[in-house]
Design a protein around this motif. Structure first.
Motif, PDB file in Angstrom:
ATOM      1  N   SER A 116       6.927  11.031   0.419  1.00  0.00           N
ATOM      2  CA  SER A 116       7.727  10.601  -0.719  1.00  0.00           C
ATOM      3  C   SER A 116       8.904  11.558  -0.918  1.00  0.00           C
ATOM      4  N   LYS A 117      10.015  11.035  -1.345  1.00  0.00           N
ATOM      5  CA  LYS A 117      11.186  11.862  -1.611  1.00  0.00           C
ATOM      6  C   LYS A 117      11.309  12.224  -3.076  1.00  0.00           C
ATOM      7  N   GLU A 118      10.411  11.647  -3.902  1.00  0.00           N
ATOM      8  CA  GLU A 118      10.457  11.910  -5.333  1.00  0.00           C
ATOM      9  C   GLU A 118       9.137  12.518  -5.786  1.00  0.00           C
ATOM     10  N   ALA A 119       9.246  13.489  -6.666  1.00  0.00           N
ATOM     11  CA  ALA A 119       8.040  14.106  -7.206  1.00  0.00           C
ATOM     12  C   ALA A 119       7.235  13.076  -7.991  1.00  0.00           C
ATOM     13  N   ILE A 120       5.906  13.231  -7.933  1.00  0.00           N
ATOM     14  CA  ILE A 120       5.020  12.290  -8.618  1.00  0.00           C
ATOM     15  C   ILE A 120       4.108  13.071  -9.562  1.00  0.00           C
ATOM     16  N   PRO A 121       3.572  12.419 -10.609  1.00  0.00           N
ATOM     17  CA  PRO A 121       2.681  13.111 -11.548  1.00  0.00           C
ATOM     18  C   PRO A 121       1.417  13.611 -10.849  1.00  0.00           C
ATOM     19  N   VAL A 122       0.787  14.595 -11.446  1.00  0.00           N
ATOM     20  CA  VAL A 122      -0.448  15.140 -10.885  1.00  0.00           C
ATOM     21  C   VAL A 122      -1.500  14.051 -10.743  1.00  0.00           C
ATOM     22  N   ARG A 123      -1.613  13.198 -11.744  1.00  0.00           N
ATOM     23  CA  ARG A 123      -2.624  12.136 -11.671  1.00  0.00           C
ATOM     24  C   ARG A 123      -2.406  11.230 -10.473  1.00  0.00           C
ATOM     25  N   ALA A 124      -1.149  10.955 -10.144  1.00  0.00           N
ATOM     26  CA  ALA A 124      -0.847  10.116  -8.977  1.00  0.00           C
ATOM     27  C   ALA A 124      -1.221  10.843  -7.688  1.00  0.00           C
ATOM     28  N   SER A 125      -0.958  12.159  -7.625  1.00  0.00           N
ATOM     29  CA  SER A 125      -1.347  12.937  -6.447  1.00  0.00           C
ATOM     30  C   SER A 125      -2.852  12.918  -6.258  1.00  0.00           C
ATOM     31  N   VAL A 126      -3.584  13.038  -7.379  1.00  0.00           N
ATOM     32  CA  VAL A 126      -5.045  13.054  -7.303  1.00  0.00           C
ATOM     33  C   VAL A 126      -5.579  11.716  -6.802  1.00  0.00           C
ATOM     34  N   GLU A 127      -4.989  10.626  -7.276  1.00  0.00           N
ATOM     35  CA  GLU A 127      -5.435   9.308  -6.826  1.00  0.00           C
ATOM     36  C   GLU A 127      -5.198   9.123  -5.327  1.00  0.00           C
ATOM     37  N   ILE A 128      -4.087   9.662  -4.837  1.00  0.00           N
ATOM     38  CA  ILE A 128      -3.819   9.605  -3.396  1.00  0.00           C
ATOM     39  C   ILE A 128      -4.855  10.443  -2.638  1.00  0.00           C
ATOM     40  N   ALA A 129      -5.083  11.669  -3.129  1.00  0.00           N
ATOM     41  CA  ALA A 129      -5.994  12.580  -2.441  1.00  0.00           C
ATOM     42  C   ALA A 129      -7.443  12.106  -2.503  1.00  0.00           C
ATOM     43  N   ARG A 130      -7.811  11.417  -3.577  1.00  0.00           N
ATOM     44  CA  ARG A 130      -9.178  10.935  -3.722  1.00  0.00           C
ATOM     45  C   ARG A 130      -9.603  10.081  -2.529  1.00  0.00           C
ATOM     46  N   ASP A 131      -8.662   9.342  -1.968  1.00  0.00           N
ATOM     47  CA  ASP A 131      -8.985   8.410  -0.885  1.00  0.00           C
ATOM     48  C   ASP A 131      -9.152   9.090   0.470  1.00  0.00           C
ATOM     49  N   PHE A 132      -8.611  10.315   0.632  1.00  0.00           N
ATOM     50  CA  PHE A 132      -8.778  10.966   1.934  1.00  0.00           C
ATOM     51  C   PHE A 132      -9.576  12.272   1.870  1.00  0.00           C
ATOM     52  N   THR A 133     -10.013  12.672   0.677  1.00  0.00           N
ATOM     53  CA  THR A 133     -10.764  13.909   0.517  1.00  0.00           C
ATOM     54  C   THR A 133     -12.258  13.591   0.422  1.00  0.00           C
ATOM     55  N   VAL A 134     -13.074  14.356   1.138  1.00  0.00           N
ATOM     56  CA  VAL A 134     -14.510  14.080   1.196  1.00  0.00           C
ATOM     57  C   VAL A 134     -15.308  15.368   1.027  1.00  0.00           C
ATOM     58  N   GLN A 135     -16.537  15.203   0.603  1.00  0.00           N
ATOM     59  CA  GLN A 135     -17.472  16.328   0.590  1.00  0.00           C
ATOM     60  C   GLN A 135     -18.146  16.443   1.950  1.00  0.00           C
ATOM     61  N   ILE A 136     -18.473  17.664   2.337  1.00  0.00           N
ATOM     62  CA  ILE A 136     -19.188  17.914   3.588  1.00  0.00           C
ATOM     63  C   ILE A 136     -20.487  18.626   3.253  1.00  0.00           C
ATOM     64  N   VAL A 137     -21.615  18.066   3.728  1.00  0.00           N
ATOM     65  CA  VAL A 137     -22.923  18.640   3.504  1.00  0.00           C
ATOM     66  C   VAL A 137     -23.461  19.152   4.828  1.00  0.00           C
ATOM     67  N   CYS A 138     -23.675  20.464   4.888  1.00  0.00           N
ATOM     68  CA  CYS A 138     -24.151  21.116   6.107  1.00  0.00           C
ATOM     69  C   CYS A 138     -25.635  21.412   5.961  1.00  0.00           C
ATOM     70  N   SER A 139     -26.451  20.880   6.865  1.00  0.00           N
ATOM     71  CA  SER A 139     -27.892  21.139   6.850  1.00  0.00           C
ATOM     72  C   SER A 139     -28.233  22.125   7.954  1.00  0.00           C
ATOM     73  N   THR A 140     -29.072  23.108   7.609  1.00  0.00           N
ATOM     74  CA  THR A 140     -29.573  24.049   8.604  1.00  0.00           C
ATOM     75  C   THR A 140     -31.093  24.016   8.543  1.00  0.00           C
ATOM     76  N   HIS A 141     -31.718  24.355   9.641  1.00  0.00           N
ATOM     77  CA  HIS A 141     -33.176  24.283   9.701  1.00  0.00           C
ATOM     78  C   HIS A 141     -33.783  25.626  10.011  1.00  0.00           C
ATOM     79  N   ALA A 142     -33.061  26.705   9.662  1.00  0.00           N
ATOM     80  CA  ALA A 142     -33.635  28.034   9.869  1.00  0.00           C
ATOM     81  C   ALA A 142     -34.680  28.311   8.813  1.00  0.00           C
ATOM     82  N   ASN A 143     -35.745  29.043   9.175  1.00  0.00           N
ATOM     83  CA  ASN A 143     -36.809  29.397   8.248  1.00  0.00           C
ATOM     84  C   ASN A 143     -36.627  30.839   7.787  1.00  0.00           C
TER      85      ASN A 143
END
Length: 428
Positions: free
Chosen positions: A401-428
């Motif tokens: 984009s060539k124009e600045a956008i509100p924070v809420r608009a940035s968050v809505e964009i980022a929500r669609d490509f940002t994910v949580q990552i859960v790492c499982s380990t099996h060490a005792n």
């Protein structure tokens, strides 16, 4: 599933805050709701049937909580009860008239075991007296049968839970009461203990004798959390190397399992790909360097255990052009970076990614070495090193984009490509 496995599944759902009934191995509407609620938390389709990845996630979350609470088998001779007790939380004890009291240092959550002989009061009479409302006690739920009863409500404004079982010569059980700071923990703990507490006289003979549920590993947390974001189609995403290091299994809630295809410990970057690619949005990576003082928005999944794996947002500025000890590949920001933010995107005012969250200041080190702390000092990897790292991949040709956008608009964009990552380990 076997009866034992069904009970264990219900116990795990209790520990993650999704099941509010005593684990009895009987599947019905309450179990189904707990399963679908857990799937909704993960972002999965709420079918009531957990995938293998979801089962691993449930196991790891429940084991972490089991370890955090310091669950240990305690045989309370005064209260005549064997139970799984959260010793890390209820670390203080004292004798009571009918048993023992276990409480935290501030006495904000208190559990008391109760052993009341039938010669003093019958089982049925005890239920009637404990389930009757008065000026000090409001009842919100009660259930009774020949083997046990439960009464819940408020006593002088504080929530309480009473569980009693009918032993051969006495009514045996416990009461637990807590104030508002333990609202999320108190109810969960009460139900879990009711599911794993039995009269002592039964433990030498009864098949229901209390034991550590199979599958829990209380000695070591077996799961860790981070953030990532999609940078190319077909499920290609970026995170930090330290987020995925030593993982035996990686899950992206809402998308399924993922595998590491490229990682660099020195850069602290990693590229993952979904095992079963889904359609998803892709981040726009900014090519020009950061500017001192420009606005920054962080998006990620910090403090997953406490914030229930919710997407969180922070705002601030680029406060330094280099990172820790002058690291040229990083920049400094006053956006609060917390555990779980690692690997997440930092956006500029146009919604473009300008950095990858990587670390926060070591406040304990600063306090011990110079006698002060630096709150809200975080570090991010610049997009220059990131783009070099991703040069072997075919990144989408996107026009920023060539124009600045509100924070809420940035968050809505980022929500669609940002994910949580859960790492499982099996060490005792």
């Amino acid at each position: 599933m076997s009866e034992e496995d069904r009970g264990l599944l219900q116990s795990k759902l209790i520990l993650v805050g999704q099941y509010s009934a005593i684990a009895d191995s009987q599947f019905g509407p309450a179990t189904y709701r707990a399963l679908t609620n857990f799937q909704a938390v993960r972002g999965d389709q709420p079918s009531g049937v957990l995938s293998s990845t979801a089962l691993i996630d449930l196991h790891e979350r429940a084991s972490f909580m089991f370890a955090e609470m310091g669950m240990e088998i305690v045989e309370d001779a005064r209260g005549q009860m064997s139970m799984l007790l959260p010793t890390a939380l209820l670390s203080q004890t004292e004798n009571t008239r009918r048993g023992m009291a276990y409480f935290d240092p501030s006495n904000s959550i208190r559990l008391e075991t109760i052993s009341k002989p039938y010669a003093d009061e019958s089982y049925e009479s005890l239920y009637r007296s404990l389930s009757t409302e008065n000026a000090r006690r409001q009842i919100t739920y009660k259930t009774f049968n020949a083997s046990r009863f439960v009464v819940t409500g408020y006593r002088q404004g504080f929530p309480f839970y009473i569980y009693m079982s009918a032993a051969p010569q006495s009514s045996i059980g416990f009461s637990i009461e807590w104030d508002s700071q333990y609202d999320e923990v108190g109810g969960m703990l009460a139900v879990f203990m009711a599911s794993h507490s039995y009269p002592l006289l039964a433990t030498s003979q009864s098949p229901e004798a209390v034991q550590t549920p199979q599958g829990f590993t209380p000695t070591v947390p077996r799961v860790s959390y981070g953030t990532g974001f999609f940078v190319a189609e077909n499920g290609v995403l970026v995170s930090n190397h330290h987020v995925i290091e030593n993982c035996s299994a990686i899950d992206v809630p809402g998308y399924g399992a993922a595998s590491v295809i490229l990682s660099d410990a020195d850069l602290d970057l990693a590229v993952l790909r979904l095992d079963d690619p889904h359609s998803h949005a892709v981040a726009t990576l900014r090519t020009r360097d950061i500017e001192l003082g420009e606005a920054v928005v962080s998006v990620g999944y910090p403090l997953a255990t406490y914030l229930n794996s919710s997407l969180s947002v922070g705002t601030g500025i680029v406060s330094g052009e280099t990172g820790l000890r002058g690291e040229q590949r990083w920049f400094t920001t006053n956006v609060g970076i917390q555990y779980g933010n690692s690997g997440g995107p930092l956006l500029d005012e146009y919604g473009q990614v300008i950095g990858v969250a990587v670390a926060k200041s070591d406040e304990l080190y600063l306090l011990s070495s110079i006698g002060t702390v630096a709150p809200n000092v975080g570090f991010a990897i610049k997009t220059g090193p990131l783009l070099d790292f991703l040069s072997i991949f075919r990144l989408p040709d996107t026009k920023p984009s060539k124009e600045a956008i509100p924070v809420r608009a940035s968050v809505e964009i980022a929500r669609d490509f940002t994910v949580q990552i859960v790492c499982s380990t099996h060490a005792n």
